[in-house]
Structure formats: structure tokens, C-alpha cells
Design a protein around this motif. Structure first.
Motif, PDB file in Angstrom:
ATOM      1  N   TYR A   1     -24.013  47.969  30.706  1.00 38.73           N
ATOM      2  CA  TYR A   1     -24.391  49.342  31.020  1.00 38.73           C
ATOM      3  C   TYR A   1     -24.906  49.453  32.455  1.00 38.73           C
ATOM      4  O   TYR A   1     -24.690  50.462  33.122  1.00 38.73           O
ATOM      5  CB  TYR A   1     -25.456  49.829  30.035  1.00 38.73           C
ATOM      6  CG  TYR A   1     -24.987  49.826  28.602  1.00 38.73           C
ATOM      7  CD1 TYR A   1     -24.283  50.903  28.079  1.00 38.73           C
ATOM      8  CD2 TYR A   1     -25.225  48.741  27.771  1.00 38.73           C
ATOM      9  CE1 TYR A   1     -23.836  50.904  26.771  1.00 38.73           C
ATOM     10  CE2 TYR A   1     -24.784  48.730  26.462  1.00 38.73           C
ATOM     11  CZ  TYR A   1     -24.088  49.815  25.962  1.00 38.73           C
ATOM     12  OH  TYR A   1     -23.640  49.799  24.664  1.00 38.73           O
TER      13      TYR A   1
ATOM     14  N   SER B   1     -21.912  49.562  34.766  1.00 36.29           N
ATOM     15  CA  SER B   1     -20.884  50.540  34.426  1.00 36.29           C
ATOM     16  C   SER B   1     -20.551  51.424  35.627  1.00 36.29           C
ATOM     17  O   SER B   1     -21.426  51.804  36.409  1.00 36.29           O
ATOM     18  CB  SER B   1     -21.366  51.413  33.258  1.00 36.29           C
ATOM     19  OG  SER B   1     -20.425  52.422  32.977  1.00 36.29           O
ATOM     20  N   LYS B   2     -19.270  51.751  35.766  1.00 28.80           N
ATOM     21  CA  LYS B   2     -18.830  52.631  36.848  1.00 28.80           C
ATOM     22  C   LYS B   2     -18.949  54.106  36.472  1.00 28.80           C
ATOM     23  O   LYS B   2     -18.715  54.967  37.320  1.00 28.80           O
ATOM     24  CB  LYS B   2     -17.381  52.311  37.218  1.00 28.80           C
ATOM     25  CG  LYS B   2     -17.197  50.912  37.791  1.00 28.80           C
ATOM     26  CD  LYS B   2     -15.756  50.668  38.177  1.00 28.80           C
ATOM     27  CE  LYS B   2     -15.573  49.264  38.760  1.00 28.80           C
ATOM     28  NZ  LYS B   2     -14.162  49.004  39.132  1.00 28.80           N
ATOM     29  N   ARG B   3     -19.299  54.379  35.221  1.00 27.40           N
ATOM     30  CA  ARG B   3     -19.479  55.761  34.764  1.00 27.40           C
ATOM     31  C   ARG B   3     -20.899  55.925  34.241  1.00 27.40           C
ATOM     32  O   ARG B   3     -21.180  55.625  33.079  1.00 27.40           O
ATOM     33  CB  ARG B   3     -18.473  56.113  33.671  1.00 27.40           C
ATOM     34  CG  ARG B   3     -17.029  56.180  34.129  1.00 27.40           C
ATOM     35  CD  ARG B   3     -16.169  56.707  33.007  1.00 27.40           C
ATOM     36  NE  ARG B   3     -16.575  58.061  32.635  1.00 27.40           N
ATOM     37  CZ  ARG B   3     -16.282  58.634  31.462  1.00 27.40           C
ATOM     38  NH1 ARG B   3     -15.618  57.959  30.549  1.00 27.40           N
ATOM     39  NH2 ARG B   3     -16.673  59.863  31.202  1.00 27.40           N
ATOM     40  N   PRO B   4     -21.811  56.384  35.063  1.00 22.28           N
ATOM     41  CA  PRO B   4     -23.183  56.616  34.578  1.00 22.28           C
ATOM     42  C   PRO B   4     -23.218  57.715  33.525  1.00 22.28           C
ATOM     43  O   PRO B   4     -22.212  58.368  33.221  1.00 22.28           O
ATOM     44  CB  PRO B   4     -23.932  57.017  35.853  1.00 22.28           C
ATOM     45  CG  PRO B   4     -23.082  56.548  36.979  1.00 22.28           C
ATOM     46  CD  PRO B   4     -21.669  56.619  36.491  1.00 22.28           C
TER      47      PRO B   4
ATOM     48  N   ALA C   1     -22.082  61.182  34.637  1.00 25.09           N
ATOM     49  CA  ALA C   1     -20.637  61.360  34.758  1.00 25.09           C
ATOM     50  C   ALA C   1     -19.960  61.531  33.408  1.00 25.09           C
ATOM     51  O   ALA C   1     -18.832  62.046  33.345  1.00 25.09           O
ATOM     52  CB  ALA C   1     -20.025  60.173  35.494  1.00 25.09           C
ATOM     53  N   ARG C   2     -20.602  61.129  32.334  1.00 28.66           N
ATOM     54  CA  ARG C   2     -20.024  61.255  30.995  1.00 28.66           C
ATOM     55  C   ARG C   2     -20.298  62.618  30.364  1.00 28.66           C
ATOM     56  O   ARG C   2     -19.727  62.934  29.320  1.00 28.66           O
ATOM     57  CB  ARG C   2     -20.570  60.151  30.088  1.00 28.66           C
ATOM     58  CG  ARG C   2     -20.229  58.746  30.570  1.00 28.66           C
ATOM     59  CD  ARG C   2     -20.993  57.689  29.798  1.00 28.66           C
ATOM     60  NE  ARG C   2     -20.774  56.358  30.338  1.00 28.66           N
ATOM     61  CZ  ARG C   2     -19.913  55.468  29.842  1.00 28.66           C
ATOM     62  NH1 ARG C   2     -19.202  55.776  28.774  1.00 28.66           N
ATOM     63  NH2 ARG C   2     -19.770  54.283  30.398  1.00 28.66           N
TER      64      ARG C   2
ATOM     65  N   GLY D   1     -21.150  50.786  40.942  1.00 23.99           N
ATOM     66  CA  GLY D   1     -21.191  52.121  40.346  1.00 23.99           C
ATOM     67  C   GLY D   1     -22.308  52.993  40.875  1.00 23.99           C
ATOM     68  O   GLY D   1     -22.328  54.198  40.600  1.00 23.99           O
TER      69      GLY D   1
ATOM     70  N   ALA E   1     -16.980  62.223  40.954  1.00 16.90           N
ATOM     71  CA  ALA E   1     -16.992  61.907  39.520  1.00 16.90           C
ATOM     72  C   ALA E   1     -18.397  61.952  38.939  1.00 16.90           C
ATOM     73  O   ALA E   1     -18.558  62.146  37.729  1.00 16.90           O
ATOM     74  CB  ALA E   1     -16.372  60.532  39.284  1.00 16.90           C
ATOM     75  N   LEU E   2     -19.416  61.790  39.779  1.00 11.55           N
ATOM     76  CA  LEU E   2     -20.793  61.840  39.277  1.00 11.55           C
ATOM     77  C   LEU E   2     -21.167  63.244  38.825  1.00 11.55           C
ATOM     78  O   LEU E   2     -21.991  63.404  37.918  1.00 11.55           O
ATOM     79  CB  LEU E   2     -21.752  61.344  40.357  1.00 11.55           C
ATOM     80  CG  LEU E   2     -23.193  61.073  39.940  1.00 11.55           C
ATOM     81  CD1 LEU E   2     -23.251  60.027  38.845  1.00 11.55           C
ATOM     82  CD2 LEU E   2     -24.025  60.631  41.136  1.00 11.55           C
TER      83      LEU E   2
END
Length: 369
Positions: A193, A196-199, A202-203, A229, A235-236
Motif C-alpha cells: 500500500y 502503490s501508484k494509486r493513492p 485517486a481511487r 507514487g 490522476a490524483l
């Protein structure tokens, strides 16, 4: 002289052991009692089977008299031979459990259906203020700061099912839940975690990011090798955070401290990385107006780490600097804050309860400084 009996009869002497002596009287009496008990048990079993077959036969042929189905006990005792103990055990084991309940029929166990109120409670008929108060009690165990961690699915995912009831509940619960909690920009939970490149931000969906009001930037984890990340990009989704007015910055460690000497990647590496990251975050947030600084006890306000971050926030237009509750800093310098905290009674000043020799008068009046 008498001859041996075997010689007189012309037979050879027996090479086998002599027959055992007759059993004593007590053993014979015990054997008879066991046979009698087994016989009585067999009679009881036959009676129970007859009692079960009797109502079945009456149901099939109601005109037949009951006397035809009854078997005299004396005839049963005379005709039935005494069975062996093993056959009695087999007969008992083969008896169905329903045969043991002669008066009350066997009812299978059934679970009671869930209780449904006759008149269901109309939740939407409550005023919106009371519904928001119920949301507060419903989500109170989720914590104030949310981060990307494996516990989110267990503790949060099921509760968010409330938002799928109807459109009105979705709007109210979404606005309350995402607007009253602080979301961490970059994950700090160790393991996959953290890298991870997607915090977590960002999800989230754009509608959920619009409801956010507070974000947290925690600096210190990975000070020698920050994850890839940890970068501000499209993307953030910071451009969707139109209602975020406060950014909390919590510093866990200051690599410029002497204790990190010999372990740094290079001089001033993490300090410059943190300043650049804070600058990008403040530029990407459209409505931020307050930056709240806080730190752990080992971080100094006058260190290179904190002084650089405070300078970045001070140079941003329309941003006010505030201080968090962890350290209790103020706008004054750290030396003055420390002196005010540690300050106590002057050690050169005597206590009020201790009289000073030589300063008393003839009336024994105590003089204090």
C-alpha cells in the motif's frame, strides 16, 4: 493290589485337560438374571412396536376391531424365545427416534422467520437534521483520518452500502461521510500500500472528491527513498477537490538532524523533495486557504525541514498558516515557546512560605520577596 482304571478298561489315558469344575451357584444365578432382563427388554421393544403399528392399522382399516391388533402379553412371553444380548442391542439401535415418542409426534426443528414490524418505520419522514445525526452515530467507528490500508474493506466497505438505498440517502450520506473526515494524500501503511501508484484519493470518484473538505500530507515515511507514487498529477484528482479549504501537514522526522548523519541519501535531498511536493499540492488545490503544520516531538520548528515548509506556505498567495494540536506551536519563535512552556518559579526566588532571616520586625511579621 488294584490295577489302574485305564488298564482294566483297556483304554488309553486321556491326554487332554480335565473338564472345568461346575460354575458356582452365584455365577449361575447372575446368568439367569441377565437372561431374564434381556427377555423383559425384548418384550418392551415388541410392545412399543405394536403400539406404533396399531394406529397405522386403524387408519388403513377403520372397520377392523381393536382386539385383532392386540397381542396378549402371556402369549408373547410364551411364544417369544429369549434372544441373545447382541441381537437385542441391534434391535434397539435400529429403532427410529420417532418411535420413542408415543404421545407427542416428532416435530422437526425450524428456525423462526425474522421479525418484521407490522408498520415499518419511515426513515425519510424524519427531518434532515435528525438523519444527519443518525449518520454521525452510524459512521462514528471509522476514524477521523482515512488512508489506503487493508482494513478499509472490513470496517468501511459494508457501511458504505447505505448509500445504495436510494438517491436521497446517497446524496446525504456521501456529503456527510466525505465532508467530515480527513483523507490522506499519499499512503503510509507499510508494504504494497505504501508503494502503490494509486493513492486513496485517486481511487475515489469525482463526485466523492467534491465533498472533501480536509486533506493531510504526512512527510517522513520513506525519507531516504520516497515511492514513485508520491507525485502530483492529473490522476490524483486534486482539481476535483473544490471544497478542500484546509491542508494538514504532519512531519514525522527531520533528516537534517544530526542523528541521521551517515544515513542520508544526500545532504538536503528529502528536504527539497518535501518542499517541491508541498508546492505542487498547493498549486493543484483550487480552494485551499489554510495550511496547518504539526510534527512529532523530535522535529524542531527551526530545523531545515520545518523552516523550508513554512517558507513555501508563506509564499503562497491567500494561504494562512495555522498550528496543530500535537506540538502546540504558536506564531512565536520556538525558543520563546519552549521558554514559556518550561518556565516556572525562579530558582533564585525563595518560596513564599519560607521566612527570610533578618527581614523580620519586632512583631514577628514575615516578609517575603
Amino acid at each position: 493290589m488294584s490295577e489302574h482304571p485305564s488298564k482294566s478298561s483297556g483304554r488309553r489315558p486321556s491326554l487332554t485337560k480335565p473338564p472345568p469344575p461346575a460354575a458356582p451357584r452365584k455365577a449361575q444365578a447372575t446368568a439367569k438374571k441377565s437372561q431374564a432382563a434381556a427377555h423383559k427388554l425384548h418384550v418392551v421393544v415388541n410392545k412399543s412396536q405394536t403400539a406404533i403399528q396399531k394406529p397405522q392399522a386403524l387408519a388403513q382399516n377403520p372397520q377392523s376391531p381393536e382386539q385383532d391388533l392386540q397381542v396378549p402379553e402371556q402369549e408373547m412371553q410364551d411364544s417369544a424365545p429369549a434372544p441373545a444380548a447382541s441381537s437385542i442391542d441391534d434391535d434397539i439401535n435400529n429403532i427410529p427416534i420417532a418411535s420413542l415418542t408415543l404421545d407427542t409426534p416428532l416435530i422437526p426443528l425450524r428456525k423462526k422467520p425474522p421479525r418484521v414490524p407490522a408498520t415499518p418505520f419511515h426513515f425519510l419522514s424524519l427531518p434532515s437534521e435528525l438523519r444527519v445525526k443518525i449518520y454521525e452515530y452510524y459512521f462514528e467507528d471509522d476514524g477521523e483520518v482515512l488512508d489506503l490500508s487493508p482494513n478499509n474493506y472490513k470496517s468501511i466497505h459494508k457501511k458504505l452500502g447505505l448509500m445504495r438505498v436510494c438517491r436521497l440517502l446517497h446524496e446525504e450520506a456521501t456529503y456527510y461521510y466525505y465532508g467530515t473526515r480527513t483523507f490522506r494524500l499519499f499512503p503510509t501503511y507499510p508494504g504494497k500500500y505504501f508503494k502503490s501508484k494509486r493513492p486513496l484519493l485517486a481511487r475515489l470518484k469525482p463526485r466523492q472528491r467534491e465533498c472533501l473538505t480536509t486533506l493531510e500530507l504526512r512527510l517522513g515515511p520513506g525519507w531516504n527513498a520516497p515511492p514513485k507514487g508520491w507525485a502530483v498529477n492529473d490522476a490524483l484528482g486534486l482539481k476535483d477537490c473544490i471544497n478542500v479549504h484546509k491542508l494538514k501537514v504532519l512531519v514525522e522526522c527531520d533528516p537534517s538532524d544530526g542523528i541521521f548523519k551517515g544515513f542520508r541519501r544526500s545532504e538536503g535531498f528529502y528536504e527539497s523533495f518535501s518542499r517541491a511536493l508541498l508546492t505542487n499540492v498547493l498549486e493543484a488545490l483550487p480552494a485551499v486557504s489554510t495550511v496547518e503544520f504539526d510534527a512529532w516531538s523530535s522535529v524542531k520548528k527551526t530545523g531545515n525541514m520545518m523552516s523550508g515548509l513554512i517558507k513555501v506556505a508563506g509564499e503562497t498567495n491567500g494561504v494562512a498558516i495555522r498550528w496543530g494540536p500535537e506540538r502546540g506551536w504558536t506564531d512565536a519563535d520556538e525558543d520563546e515557546d519552549t521558554a514559556a512552556t518550561v518556565a516556572g518559579p525562579d530558582p533564585n526566588r525563595p518560596l513564599e512560605s519560607v521566612p527570610i532571616q533578618g527581614f523580620g520586625n519586632s512583631h514577628n511579621i514575615m516578609v517575603v520577596a
